[in-house]
Motif scaffolding. Structure first.
Motif, short mmCIF file in Angstrom:
data_model
loop_
_atom_site.label_atom_id
_atom_site.label_comp_id
_atom_site.label_asym_id
_atom_site.label_seq_id
_atom_site.Cartn_x
_atom_site.Cartn_y
_atom_site.Cartn_z
N THR A 74 43.69 52.79 37.78
CA THR A 74 44.68 51.76 37.54
C THR A 74 44.72 50.77 38.70
N VAL A 75 44.75 49.50 38.33
CA VAL A 75 44.87 48.41 39.31
C VAL A 75 46.10 47.60 38.94
N SER A 76 46.86 47.16 39.92
CA SER A 76 48.04 46.35 39.64
C SER A 76 47.87 44.95 40.21
N LEU A 77 48.63 44.02 39.65
CA LEU A 77 48.69 42.65 40.15
C LEU A 77 50.17 42.31 40.32
N GLN A 78 50.60 42.23 41.57
CA GLN A 78 51.98 41.88 41.88
C GLN A 78 52.06 40.37 42.04
N MET A 79 52.91 39.75 41.23
CA MET A 79 53.04 38.30 41.23
C MET A 79 54.44 37.93 41.69
N SER A 80 54.52 37.09 42.71
CA SER A 80 55.82 36.69 43.23
C SER A 80 55.93 35.17 43.23
N ASN A 81 57.19 34.71 43.33
CA ASN A 81 57.46 33.27 43.32
C ASN A 81 56.74 32.58 42.17
N LEU A 82 56.89 33.13 40.98
CA LEU A 82 56.19 32.60 39.81
C LEU A 82 56.70 31.21 39.44
N GLN A 83 55.78 30.37 39.03
CA GLN A 83 56.06 28.99 38.64
C GLN A 83 55.65 28.77 37.20
N PRO A 84 56.19 27.75 36.54
CA PRO A 84 55.80 27.48 35.15
C PRO A 84 54.29 27.34 34.97
N GLY A 85 53.59 26.85 35.97
CA GLY A 85 52.14 26.72 35.89
C GLY A 85 51.40 28.04 35.86
N ASP A 86 52.11 29.13 36.14
CA ASP A 86 51.49 30.46 36.07
C ASP A 86 51.53 31.05 34.66
N THR A 87 52.19 30.34 33.75
CA THR A 87 52.29 30.81 32.38
C THR A 87 50.92 30.86 31.73
N GLY A 88 50.65 31.95 31.04
CA GLY A 88 49.38 32.09 30.34
C GLY A 88 49.13 33.51 29.93
N VAL A 89 47.97 33.75 29.36
CA VAL A 89 47.56 35.11 29.01
C VAL A 89 46.72 35.65 30.17
N TYR A 90 47.11 36.80 30.66
CA TYR A 90 46.42 37.43 31.79
C TYR A 90 45.52 38.54 31.28
N TYR A 91 44.28 38.50 31.73
CA TYR A 91 43.28 39.47 31.31
C TYR A 91 42.78 40.30 32.49
N CYS A 92 42.53 41.55 32.21
CA CYS A 92 41.88 42.42 33.16
C CYS A 92 40.41 42.50 32.78
N ALA A 93 39.53 42.50 33.76
CA ALA A 93 38.10 42.56 33.48
C ALA A 93 37.42 43.49 34.46
N GLY A 94 36.34 44.13 33.99
CA GLY A 94 35.64 45.07 34.83
C GLY A 94 34.15 44.77 34.92
N ASP A 95 33.64 44.96 36.12
CA ASP A 95 32.20 44.86 36.36
C ASP A 95 31.72 46.23 36.78
N TYR A 96 30.96 46.89 35.93
CA TYR A 96 30.50 48.25 36.21
C TYR A 96 29.16 48.28 36.94
N ASP A 97 28.49 47.14 37.00
CA ASP A 97 27.14 47.12 37.56
C ASP A 97 27.04 46.46 38.92
N GLY A 98 27.86 45.46 39.14
CA GLY A 98 27.72 44.65 40.35
C GLY A 98 28.79 44.96 41.38
N TYR A 99 29.20 43.95 42.09
CA TYR A 99 30.20 44.10 43.13
C TYR A 99 31.09 42.87 43.13
N CYS A 100 32.25 43.00 43.76
CA CYS A 100 33.17 41.87 43.82
C CYS A 100 32.59 40.76 44.70
N LYS A 101 32.73 39.54 44.22
CA LYS A 101 32.29 38.38 44.98
C LYS A 101 33.50 37.54 45.36
N GLU A 102 33.33 36.73 46.39
CA GLU A 102 34.45 35.92 46.84
C GLU A 102 34.91 34.97 45.74
N ARG A 103 33.96 34.40 45.01
CA ARG A 103 34.31 33.53 43.88
C ARG A 103 34.41 34.41 42.64
#
Length: 122
Positions: A74-103
């Motif tokens: 399980t991974v969490s995303l704590q969001m603070s000081n939310l603004q109207p521009g943060d409205t949207g559908v949030y998706y979780c995604a997984g990369d099983y083969d590679g590694y996290c990149k800065e971008r």
């Protein structure tokens, strides 16, 4: 194989925490990321975290959002000081083969949750 939870409606300046869990006997991704999609726009990378807890963030959320590992599946995303521009559908995604990149790029992730709606009211 991935499922989000914790979406909802908050007022401007409020906080919300999302969770992403691995379903069933699927292994955990090497890199887990959060994306969001605002109506009419392309999906935007928000944050990512690898199995060692190293995190990356999109420019628009740095200093307001924090991604962390809750447990091995399980991974969490704590969001603070939310603004109207943060409205949207949030998706979780997984990369099983590679590694996290800065971008945080949508093309690096091959497993996706169905998404959870976050609405920030003014």
């Amino acid at each position: 194989q991935l499922a989000e939870s914790g979406g909802g409606t908050v007022r401007t300046g409020g906080n919300l925490t999302l969770s992403c869990g691995v379903i069933g006997n699927s292994g955990r991704p090497r890199c887990t990321a959060w994306f969001r999609q605002v109506h009419g726009k392309s999906r935007e990378g928000v944050a990512s975290i690898d199995v060692h807890g190293r995190a990356n963030y999109g420019d628009s959320v740095k200093g307001r959002f924090a991604v962390s590992k809750v447990n091995i599946k399980t991974v969490s995303l704590q969001m603070s000081n939310l603004q109207p521009g943060d409205t949207g559908v949030y998706y979780c995604a997984g990369d099983y083969d590679g590694y996290c990149k800065e971008r945080i790029d949508i093309g690096d992730y091959n497993y996706w949750g169905p998404g959870t709606q976050v609405t920030v009211s003014s």
